[in-house]
Design a protein around this motif. Structure first.
Motif, PDB file in Angstrom:
ATOM      1  N   LEU A 180      -4.525  -3.034  24.447  1.00 59.81           N
ATOM      2  CA  LEU A 180      -5.646  -3.195  25.371  1.00 59.81           C
ATOM      3  C   LEU A 180      -6.805  -2.296  24.961  1.00 59.81           C
ATOM      4  O   LEU A 180      -7.966  -2.731  24.914  1.00 59.81           O
ATOM      5  CB  LEU A 180      -5.199  -2.867  26.797  1.00 59.81           C
ATOM      6  CG  LEU A 180      -6.305  -2.875  27.865  1.00 59.81           C
ATOM      7  CD1 LEU A 180      -6.931  -4.258  27.976  1.00 59.81           C
ATOM      8  CD2 LEU A 180      -5.738  -2.420  29.209  1.00 59.81           C
ATOM      9  N   VAL A 181      -6.505  -1.030  24.653  1.00 62.19           N
ATOM     10  CA  VAL A 181      -7.551  -0.084  24.246  1.00 62.19           C
ATOM     11  C   VAL A 181      -8.188  -0.525  22.930  1.00 62.19           C
ATOM     12  O   VAL A 181      -9.409  -0.559  22.790  1.00 62.19           O
ATOM     13  CB  VAL A 181      -6.969   1.344  24.112  1.00 62.19           C
ATOM     14  CG1 VAL A 181      -8.013   2.292  23.538  1.00 62.19           C
ATOM     15  CG2 VAL A 181      -6.485   1.842  25.469  1.00 62.19           C
ATOM     16  N   GLY A 182      -7.338  -0.880  21.948  1.00 61.24           N
ATOM     17  CA  GLY A 182      -7.846  -1.307  20.650  1.00 61.24           C
ATOM     18  C   GLY A 182      -8.714  -2.546  20.757  1.00 61.24           C
ATOM     19  O   GLY A 182      -9.790  -2.626  20.145  1.00 61.24           O
ATOM     20  N   GLY A 183      -8.268  -3.529  21.543  1.00 65.34           N
ATOM     21  CA  GLY A 183      -9.051  -4.747  21.734  1.00 65.34           C
ATOM     22  C   GLY A 183     -10.378  -4.482  22.417  1.00 65.34           C
ATOM     23  O   GLY A 183     -11.406  -5.053  22.048  1.00 65.34           O
ATOM     24  N   SER A 184     -10.363  -3.601  23.400  1.00 66.99           N
ATOM     25  CA  SER A 184     -11.599  -3.259  24.112  1.00 66.99           C
ATOM     26  C   SER A 184     -12.593  -2.558  23.191  1.00 66.99           C
ATOM     27  O   SER A 184     -13.796  -2.823  23.235  1.00 66.99           O
ATOM     28  CB  SER A 184     -11.286  -2.349  25.313  1.00 66.99           C
ATOM     29  OG  SER A 184     -10.407  -2.994  26.211  1.00 66.99           O
ATOM     30  N   VAL A 185     -12.069  -1.669  22.337  1.00 63.91           N
ATOM     31  CA  VAL A 185     -12.937  -0.969  21.389  1.00 63.91           C
ATOM     32  C   VAL A 185     -13.564  -1.958  20.408  1.00 63.91           C
ATOM     33  O   VAL A 185     -14.766  -1.906  20.123  1.00 63.91           O
ATOM     34  CB  VAL A 185     -12.154   0.124  20.627  1.00 63.91           C
ATOM     35  CG1 VAL A 185     -12.976   0.678  19.476  1.00 63.91           C
ATOM     36  CG2 VAL A 185     -11.761   1.245  21.579  1.00 63.91           C
ATOM     37  N   LEU A 186     -12.756  -2.883  19.879  1.00 64.05           N
ATOM     38  CA  LEU A 186     -13.279  -3.884  18.949  1.00 64.05           C
ATOM     39  C   LEU A 186     -14.324  -4.778  19.618  1.00 64.05           C
ATOM     40  O   LEU A 186     -15.356  -5.100  19.022  1.00 64.05           O
ATOM     41  CB  LEU A 186     -12.143  -4.751  18.401  1.00 64.05           C
ATOM     42  CG  LEU A 186     -11.273  -4.140  17.317  1.00 64.05           C
ATOM     43  CD1 LEU A 186     -10.226  -5.149  16.869  1.00 64.05           C
ATOM     44  CD2 LEU A 186     -12.100  -3.695  16.129  1.00 64.05           C
ATOM     45  N   PHE A 187     -14.046  -5.175  20.855  1.00 65.30           N
ATOM     46  CA  PHE A 187     -14.985  -6.012  21.600  1.00 65.30           C
ATOM     47  C   PHE A 187     -16.313  -5.282  21.789  1.00 65.30           C
ATOM     48  O   PHE A 187     -17.395  -5.840  21.554  1.00 65.30           O
ATOM     49  CB  PHE A 187     -14.379  -6.384  22.958  1.00 65.30           C
ATOM     50  CG  PHE A 187     -15.293  -7.206  23.822  1.00 65.30           C
ATOM     51  CD1 PHE A 187     -15.535  -8.535  23.532  1.00 65.30           C
ATOM     52  CD2 PHE A 187     -15.922  -6.645  24.925  1.00 65.30           C
ATOM     53  CE1 PHE A 187     -16.384  -9.299  24.322  1.00 65.30           C
ATOM     54  CE2 PHE A 187     -16.767  -7.392  25.724  1.00 65.30           C
ATOM     55  CZ  PHE A 187     -16.997  -8.726  25.415  1.00 65.30           C
ATOM     56  N   GLY A 188     -16.240  -4.023  22.203  1.00 68.02           N
ATOM     57  CA  GLY A 188     -17.451  -3.229  22.391  1.00 68.02           C
ATOM     58  C   GLY A 188     -18.201  -2.997  21.096  1.00 68.02           C
ATOM     59  O   GLY A 188     -19.435  -3.062  21.055  1.00 68.02           O
ATOM     60  N   LEU A 189     -17.454  -2.745  20.014  1.00 63.80           N
ATOM     61  CA  LEU A 189     -18.074  -2.538  18.707  1.00 63.80           C
ATOM     62  C   LEU A 189     -18.796  -3.801  18.244  1.00 63.80           C
ATOM     63  O   LEU A 189     -19.925  -3.753  17.747  1.00 63.80           O
ATOM     64  CB  LEU A 189     -17.009  -2.125  17.689  1.00 63.80           C
ATOM     65  CG  LEU A 189     -17.481  -1.822  16.268  1.00 63.80           C
ATOM     66  CD1 LEU A 189     -18.455  -0.653  16.273  1.00 63.80           C
ATOM     67  CD2 LEU A 189     -16.291  -1.522  15.368  1.00 63.80           C
ATOM     68  N   GLY A 190     -18.148  -4.959  18.440  1.00 65.96           N
ATOM     69  CA  GLY A 190     -18.764  -6.228  18.064  1.00 65.96           C
ATOM     70  C   GLY A 190     -20.030  -6.499  18.839  1.00 65.96           C
ATOM     71  O   GLY A 190     -21.053  -6.914  18.272  1.00 65.96           O
ATOM     72  N   LEU A 191     -20.000  -6.249  20.153  1.00 64.84           N
ATOM     73  CA  LEU A 191     -21.198  -6.445  20.978  1.00 64.84           C
ATOM     74  C   LEU A 191     -22.328  -5.513  20.564  1.00 64.84           C
ATOM     75  O   LEU A 191     -23.497  -5.902  20.535  1.00 64.84           O
ATOM     76  CB  LEU A 191     -20.865  -6.221  22.457  1.00 64.84           C
ATOM     77  CG  LEU A 191     -20.035  -7.311  23.156  1.00 64.84           C
ATOM     78  CD1 LEU A 191     -19.858  -6.967  24.623  1.00 64.84           C
ATOM     79  CD2 LEU A 191     -20.683  -8.679  23.011  1.00 64.84           C
ATOM     80  N   HIS A 192     -21.972  -4.280  20.250  1.00 65.02           N
ATOM     81  CA  HIS A 192     -22.988  -3.307  19.824  1.00 65.02           C
ATOM     82  C   HIS A 192     -23.660  -3.754  18.526  1.00 65.02           C
ATOM     83  O   HIS A 192     -24.894  -3.671  18.384  1.00 65.02           O
ATOM     84  CB  HIS A 192     -22.349  -1.934  19.637  1.00 65.02           C
ATOM     85  CG  HIS A 192     -23.292  -0.916  19.062  1.00 65.02           C
ATOM     86  ND1 HIS A 192     -24.343  -0.385  19.772  1.00 65.02           N
ATOM     87  CD2 HIS A 192     -23.354  -0.366  17.812  1.00 65.02           C
ATOM     88  CE1 HIS A 192     -24.999   0.467  19.002  1.00 65.02           C
ATOM     89  NE2 HIS A 192     -24.437   0.494  17.806  1.00 65.02           N
ATOM     90  N   ILE A 193     -22.854  -4.247  17.566  1.00 67.26           N
ATOM     91  CA  ILE A 193     -23.404  -4.718  16.291  1.00 67.26           C
ATOM     92  C   ILE A 193     -24.301  -5.927  16.522  1.00 67.26           C
ATOM     93  O   ILE A 193     -25.373  -6.052  15.919  1.00 67.26           O
ATOM     94  CB  ILE A 193     -22.281  -5.033  15.298  1.00 67.26           C
ATOM     95  CG1 ILE A 193     -21.515  -3.758  14.932  1.00 67.26           C
ATOM     96  CG2 ILE A 193     -22.826  -5.691  14.029  1.00 67.26           C
ATOM     97  CD1 ILE A 193     -20.265  -3.996  14.117  1.00 67.26           C
ATOM     98  N   LEU A 194     -23.861  -6.850  17.390  1.00 65.51           N
ATOM     99  CA  LEU A 194     -24.686  -8.011  17.718  1.00 65.51           C
ATOM    100  C   LEU A 194     -26.008  -7.602  18.339  1.00 65.51           C
ATOM    101  O   LEU A 194     -27.074  -8.129  17.988  1.00 65.51           O
ATOM    102  CB  LEU A 194     -23.928  -8.949  18.661  1.00 65.51           C
ATOM    103  CG  LEU A 194     -22.951  -9.935  18.051  1.00 65.51           C
ATOM    104  CD1 LEU A 194     -22.207 -10.689  19.155  1.00 65.51           C
ATOM    105  CD2 LEU A 194     -23.655 -10.917  17.122  1.00 65.51           C
ATOM    106  N   TRP A 195     -25.941  -6.681  19.276  1.00 66.79           N
ATOM    107  CA  TRP A 195     -27.152  -6.189  19.944  1.00 66.79           C
ATOM    108  C   TRP A 195     -28.115  -5.583  18.928  1.00 66.79           C
ATOM    109  O   TRP A 195     -29.318  -5.834  18.959  1.00 66.79           O
ATOM    110  CB  TRP A 195     -26.779  -5.169  21.004  1.00 66.79           C
ATOM    111  CG  TRP A 195     -27.971  -4.516  21.675  1.00 66.79           C
ATOM    112  CD1 TRP A 195     -28.518  -3.305  21.385  1.00 66.79           C
ATOM    113  CD2 TRP A 195     -28.765  -5.064  22.732  1.00 66.79           C
ATOM    114  NE1 TRP A 195     -29.596  -3.049  22.193  1.00 66.79           N
ATOM    115  CE2 TRP A 195     -29.776  -4.123  23.029  1.00 66.79           C
ATOM    116  CE3 TRP A 195     -28.719  -6.267  23.449  1.00 66.79           C
ATOM    117  CZ2 TRP A 195     -30.717  -4.336  24.013  1.00 66.79           C
ATOM    118  CZ3 TRP A 195     -29.672  -6.472  24.438  1.00 66.79           C
ATOM    119  CH2 TRP A 195     -30.650  -5.510  24.709  1.00 66.79           C
TER     120      TRP A 195
END
Length: 199
Positions: A180-195
């Motif tokens: 859960l933590v790893g997936g959340s970090v990846l999701f947040g990292l992906g959104l940050h890169i997109l932004w």
């Protein structure tokens, strides 16, 4: 390019992969899978940078024959699309890991492993796609491709093992919530890169 310059370039390309490898490693995967994944990451980085190099070299040859061409604009387009693709893959993988965590909680099944099969291929492509843009710019320079491949592959493999291994240790401490933590970090990292890519 000198050995030092190639080493610095390889380390810079590995930095993004390291930040992604840590949350992936939180799935507490076995060392054998970590070594295999790091090898796949290295192969993809080498393949991407060589592909970019030959494309850039070809474009440079075309420029010499045709005349002026806005190469900086082409490079910026390649880098932007590469960034967007990588961010989408990371975001999707993060969503998948979080979804698998909650599915496992409901069904009592073990967590899925993102370092297998097609998921590993997509992950390796996403973390190595920056090498495509780097190779594109290297195509305009005089580079020893064998030396580049050896140095890049070695650096990526070592940093990949370090990142996945560190994530594995963190996952052991966190326990069952690691996915859960790893997936959340990846999701947040992906959104940050997109932004960052769109702003």
């Amino acid at each position: 390019m000198s050995v030092l310059e190639l080493f610095v370039l390889s380390t810079a390309l590995a930095a993004d992969m390291f930040s992604v490898a840590i949350p992936i490693g939180m799935n507490r995967v076995r060392m054998r899978l970590i070594l295999r994944a790091a090898f796949v990451f290295a192969v993809f980085h080498i393949g991407m940078i060589l592909t970019g190099y030959h494309a850039g070299h070809w474009l440079g040859t075309v420029v010499e024959h045709i005349g002026s061409y806005h190469i900086d604009g082409q490079l910026a387009n390649v880098q932007n699309w590469a960034t967007i693709f990588g961010a989408l893959v990371l975001t999707g993988l993060g969503i998948h890991m979080v979804k698998e965590y909650f599915s496992g909680q409901e069904e009592g099944s073990p967590a899925s492993n993102p370092l297998r099969g097609f998921t590993l291929i997509m992950l390796a492509a996403s973390v190595s796609i920056d090498a495509l843009a780097a190779g594109f710019s290297l195509g305009m320079m005089d580079v020893d491709l064998l030396r580049l491949s050896i140095i890049l592959g070695s650096v990526i493999f070592v940093i990949g093992v370090a990142g996945l291994g560190l994530g594995r240790r963190v996952g052991t401490v966190i326990g069952s919530r690691a996915e859960l933590v790893g997936g959340s970090v990846l999701f947040g990292l992906g959104l940050h890169i997109l932004w960052t890519a769109f702003t």
